[in-house]
Design an enzyme around this catalytic site. Structure first.
Site, short mmCIF file in Angstrom:
data_model
loop_
_atom_site.label_atom_id
_atom_site.label_comp_id
_atom_site.label_asym_id
_atom_site.label_seq_id
_atom_site.Cartn_x
_atom_site.Cartn_y
_atom_site.Cartn_z
N ILE A 21 16.07 0.49 81.83
CA ILE A 21 16.10 1.64 82.73
C ILE A 21 14.78 2.39 82.69
O ILE A 21 14.19 2.58 81.63
CB ILE A 21 17.28 2.56 82.33
CG1 ILE A 21 18.59 1.83 82.62
CG2 ILE A 21 17.24 3.90 83.08
CD1 ILE A 21 19.80 2.43 81.98
N PRO A 146 11.11 -0.11 67.11
CA PRO A 146 11.71 0.92 67.95
C PRO A 146 10.98 1.05 69.29
O PRO A 146 9.99 0.37 69.53
CB PRO A 146 11.53 2.18 67.11
CG PRO A 146 10.24 1.95 66.40
CD PRO A 146 10.12 0.46 66.17
N TRP A 147 11.47 1.96 70.13
CA TRP A 147 11.00 2.08 71.51
C TRP A 147 9.88 3.11 71.67
O TRP A 147 9.23 3.16 72.71
CB TRP A 147 12.18 2.50 72.41
CG TRP A 147 13.03 3.56 71.75
CD1 TRP A 147 14.17 3.34 71.03
CD2 TRP A 147 12.78 4.97 71.69
NE1 TRP A 147 14.64 4.54 70.51
CE2 TRP A 147 13.82 5.56 70.89
CE3 TRP A 147 11.79 5.81 72.22
CZ2 TRP A 147 13.88 6.91 70.63
CZ3 TRP A 147 11.86 7.17 71.95
CH2 TRP A 147 12.89 7.71 71.17
N LYS A 171 12.11 -8.57 67.27
CA LYS A 171 13.17 -8.04 68.13
C LYS A 171 12.78 -6.64 68.58
O LYS A 171 12.82 -5.68 67.82
CB LYS A 171 14.53 -8.00 67.43
CG LYS A 171 15.64 -7.87 68.49
CD LYS A 171 16.86 -7.13 68.07
CE LYS A 171 16.74 -5.66 67.93
NZ LYS A 171 16.60 -4.90 69.21
N GLU A 174 16.14 -2.21 72.58
CA GLU A 174 16.85 -2.45 73.83
C GLU A 174 16.13 -1.78 75.01
O GLU A 174 16.12 -2.29 76.12
CB GLU A 174 18.27 -1.85 73.77
CG GLU A 174 19.23 -2.51 72.83
CD GLU A 174 19.13 -1.99 71.38
OE1 GLU A 174 18.02 -1.71 70.91
OE2 GLU A 174 20.18 -1.88 70.74
N VAL A 238 19.49 -9.94 48.45
CA VAL A 238 18.27 -9.85 47.63
C VAL A 238 17.07 -10.37 48.41
O VAL A 238 16.39 -11.32 48.00
CB VAL A 238 18.42 -10.58 46.28
CG1 VAL A 238 17.34 -10.10 45.31
CG2 VAL A 238 19.78 -10.33 45.66
N GLU A 244 10.32 2.04 57.48
CA GLU A 244 9.70 3.32 57.86
C GLU A 244 10.75 4.07 58.66
O GLU A 244 11.09 3.69 59.76
CB GLU A 244 8.43 3.09 58.66
CG GLU A 244 7.52 4.31 58.68
CD GLU A 244 7.85 5.26 59.81
OE1 GLU A 244 8.67 6.18 59.58
OE2 GLU A 244 7.29 5.08 60.89
N CYS A 278 7.41 9.59 65.10
CA CYS A 278 7.97 9.78 63.75
C CYS A 278 7.19 10.85 62.99
O CYS A 278 7.75 11.50 62.11
CB CYS A 278 8.05 8.47 62.98
SG CYS A 278 6.62 7.44 63.17
N GLU A 377 16.16 14.89 61.95
CA GLU A 377 15.10 14.50 62.86
C GLU A 377 15.56 14.81 64.30
O GLU A 377 16.55 14.26 64.76
CB GLU A 377 14.80 13.00 62.70
CG GLU A 377 13.54 12.56 63.39
CD GLU A 377 13.16 11.10 63.09
OE1 GLU A 377 14.05 10.23 63.06
OE2 GLU A 377 11.95 10.84 62.91
P1 NAI Z 1 17.52 2.73 65.81
O1 NAI Z 1 16.96 2.88 64.44
O2 NAI Z 1 18.99 2.51 65.90
O3 NAI Z 1 16.76 1.53 66.57
C1 NAI Z 1 15.53 0.98 66.17
C2 NAI Z 1 15.58 -0.54 66.24
O4 NAI Z 1 16.59 -1.03 65.36
C3 NAI Z 1 15.93 -1.11 67.62
O5 NAI Z 1 15.21 -2.31 67.84
C4 NAI Z 1 17.41 -1.43 67.48
O6 NAI Z 1 17.84 -2.43 68.37
C5 NAI Z 1 17.47 -1.91 66.05
N1 NAI Z 1 18.79 -1.84 65.44
C6 NAI Z 1 19.76 -0.90 65.64
N2 NAI Z 1 20.84 -1.17 64.88
C7 NAI Z 1 20.57 -2.30 64.17
C8 NAI Z 1 21.29 -3.07 63.22
N3 NAI Z 1 22.52 -2.74 62.82
N4 NAI Z 1 20.70 -4.17 62.69
C9 NAI Z 1 19.45 -4.52 63.06
N5 NAI Z 1 18.72 -3.83 63.97
C10 NAI Z 1 19.27 -2.73 64.52
O7 NAI Z 1 17.09 4.04 66.61
P2 NAI Z 1 17.69 4.61 68.01
O8 NAI Z 1 19.18 4.46 68.03
O9 NAI Z 1 16.91 4.02 69.12
O10 NAI Z 1 17.29 6.17 67.92
C11 NAI Z 1 18.10 7.12 67.23
C12 NAI Z 1 17.25 8.09 66.45
O11 NAI Z 1 16.50 7.38 65.46
C13 NAI Z 1 16.19 8.84 67.24
O12 NAI Z 1 16.69 9.96 67.90
C14 NAI Z 1 15.20 9.20 66.15
O13 NAI Z 1 15.63 10.33 65.46
C15 NAI Z 1 15.25 8.00 65.23
N6 NAI Z 1 14.14 7.04 65.50
C16 NAI Z 1 13.02 7.13 64.72
C17 NAI Z 1 11.94 6.31 64.98
C18 NAI Z 1 10.69 6.39 64.17
O14 NAI Z 1 9.61 6.15 64.67
N7 NAI Z 1 10.80 6.67 62.90
C19 NAI Z 1 11.93 5.37 66.10
C20 NAI Z 1 13.19 5.32 66.82
C21 NAI Z 1 14.23 6.15 66.52
#
Ligand code: NAI
Ligand code: MG
Length: 502
Positions: A21, A146-147, A171, A174, A238, A244, A278, A377
């Site tokens: 989107i 992440p995105w 990966k 999404e 293990v 991060e 972040c 956050e």
């Molecule tokens: P998320 O941590 O769920 O997603 C990041 C990546 O992990 C994506 O590629 C997602 O498909 C993958 N992922 C999600 N669940 C997984 C699982 N069970 N096993 C393996 N891979 C998995 O983050 P989301 O839901 O996009 O954002 C939620 C919150 O996370 C944000 O509002 C923000 O606070 C935080 N965030 C922090 C980031 C950073 O740069 N530290 C980046 C993205 C999100």
């Protein structure tokens, strides 16, 4: 529907389509597959098959040439990739152009770093021996991205992983798979199978990648919650896990700061990429003697910022990534206001933009440390401000978080600066220049941010494991072996002779 990229081939998946989107107008741009477990198995098999060749047969100077070639291809395609990043991710186009610039630097940096050394020679126990410490790759690395910085955070993992001799399965998130799939025409200079891309949901494709027994290491950037889920699975199996997990970075303003400069510094550090960084400054602590002037000037400056679609060249702040993310920001602001904070600017969706996940840059005063906006956050364009009386209090407030990614200080007082970098628990300390990265400077955090580092020498080390080789040139009986009845004794270091013969 777009396809997966495995072994240099576009790969049709059986998985359900995921719509991509445009967050600036909520329209569907394209669809990508939610890779099935079998798709992930194919990608891991490709990476596993490619590993011995990439590791053993491609010499360091050839790896350097290929990683530089990747950097060059990124440079040539900068605008093409940046445009897709803006369409699917919302971030202003010029920020995405800048992001690709950093990606180029990262591949160039690791192209060179891997040529220097892959271990060291250490003093041996006996003189007829050679003792070496070898640095070796893990094998197949699963990179979960992440995105918010979809190509940069990919580069911080893929460049050092490849430089260390690993092969990878990527990966993307999404929300941002299209720009990542474009990279097939960049990575196809590598031997086939060295880089593979599978799109899909975290809970399906991501989970399959983490759990695959042939994935020797998982490198992840994202939320604390998902990081914990991944870390638990890796602990059970293990396997090496590299995390991060975001932050809640403080920005401390001392009373000697140049207010005109610090106003713009705070606005940028808090609102950059709609606060979805972040290392966003998510807690502002200003000395009480300058607080009033600072707040008035910050509100005045923020008024002039342009919120709009990222392809508009005048846009300062684009849309947020999605409806759910904006809801979290709205909940944080509502919680603060309910408990007595005041939105002196913003605090709502902009009225002039009917479509898209926009949110106004928001300045909150009267906040307290217990509010959600000061603890979790927020990951949105929100700038909560607290005042402090003395510098020790400012340091205690800066450390008042479970996270420890970055911390910013504005002052020219060298005593305060030293106290700050010695006492603030964070992986990066920025003094008078917030959020600037450096390819040679390790990036990552203390405490719940995860403890690991990307970039710099540490960033290469993270993708290497260590082997100690103990090599004796002579086959001979050792005096500390059985039987002890002969007067032999296992007295270790003392019994070992220094060999001078031969
Ligand atoms: P998320 O941590 O769920 O997603 C990041 C990546 O992990 C994506 O590629 C997602 O498909 C993958 N992922 C999600 N669940 C997984 C699982 N069970 N096993 C393996 N891979 C998995 O983050 P989301 O839901 O996009 O954002 C939620 C919150 O996370 C944000 O509002 C923000 O606070 C935080 N965030 C922090 C980031 C950073 O740069 N530290 C980046 C993205 C999100
Ligand atoms: Mg999630």
């Amino acid at each position: 529907m777009k396809t997966l990229w495995i072994n240099h081939r576009s790969f049709q998946s059986g998985g359900k389509p995921i719509p991509v989107i445009n967050p600036a107008n909520e329209e569907i741009i394209d669809e990508v597959p939610d890779a099935t477990r079998d798709d992930v198995f194919r990608a891991v098999a490709a990476a596993k098959t490619a590993f011995p060749t990439w590791w053993k047969e491609v010499a360091a100077h050839q790896k350097a040439e290929l990683l530089h070639e990747i950097a060059h291809r990124f440079k040539v395609k900068t605008r093409e990739i940046a445009k897709v990043m803006t369409l699917e991710g919302g971030k202003p186009f010029n920020e995405n152009v800048d992001e690709i610039g950093w990606v180029v630097n990262c591949f160039d940096y690791y192209a060179e770093l891997q040529r220097n050394a892959r271990g060291r020679v250490i003093p041996s126990v006996e003189s007829s021996q050679l003792a070496m410490v070898l640095k070796e790759p893990y094998g197949v690395v699963g990179c979960i991205i992440p995105w918010n910085y979809p190509i940069l955070l990919l580069a911080w993992k893929v460049a050092p992983a490849l430089a260390a001799g690993n092969t990878v399965v990527i990966k993307p998130a999404e929300q941002t798979p299209l720009s990542t799939l474009m990279l097939s025409s960049i990575f196809d200079c590598l031997p086939s199978g060295v880089v593979n891309i599978v799109t899909g949901r975290g809970e399906t494709a991501g989970d399959a990648l983490v759990r695959h027994p042939d994935v020797a290491m998982v490198a992840f950037t994202g939320s604390l919650e998902t990081g914990k889920t991944i870390a638990k699975i890796c602990a059970e199996m293990v396997k090496k896990c590299h995390l991060e997990l975001g932050g809640k970075d403080p920005f401390v303003i001392a009373e000697d700061s140049d207010i005109e400069v610090v106003v713009r510094a705070v606005a940028w550090a808090a609102f950059l990429n709609a606060g979805q960084v972040c290392t966003s400054s998510e807690r502002i602590y200003v000395h009480q003697s300058i607080a009033q002037e600072f707040v008035v000037k910050l509100a005045d400056f923020t008024k002039g910022l342009v919120v709009g679609p990222g392809m508009n060249p005048d846009t300062d702040i684009g849309p947020m990534i999605g409806a759910e993310n904006r809801r979290k920001v709205e909940a944080h602001v509502a919680d603060a206001i309910k408990r007595g904070a005041k939105a002196i600017f913003g605090g709502k969706r902009p009225g002039h933009l009917k479509k898209g996940y926009f949110y106004e840059p928001t300045i909150l005063t009267g906040v307290e440390r217990s509010m959600r906006v000061m603890r979790d956050e927020t990951f949105g364009p929100v700038c909560p401000i607290m005042t402090y009386k003395d510098f020790d209090e400012a340091i205690a407030l800066a450390n008042d978080t479970i996270y420890g990614l970055g911390a910013v200080l504005y002052t020219n007082d060298s005593k305060k600066i030293k106290k700050f970098f010695e006492n603030v628990q964070a992986g990066t300390i920025w003094i008078n220049d917030p959020l600037t990265d450096n390819d040679a400077g390790p990036f990552g955090g203390y405490k719940a941010t995860g403890g690991h580092r990307e970039l710099g020498e540490e960033g290469l080390e993270a993708f290497r494991q260590t082997k100690h080789v103990h090599w004796d040139f002579e086959q001979e009986n050792k005096p500390w072996w059985y039987p002890y009845g002969n007067g032999n004794k296992p007295s270790g270091a003392i019994a070992r002779k220094s060999k001078t013969k031969g």
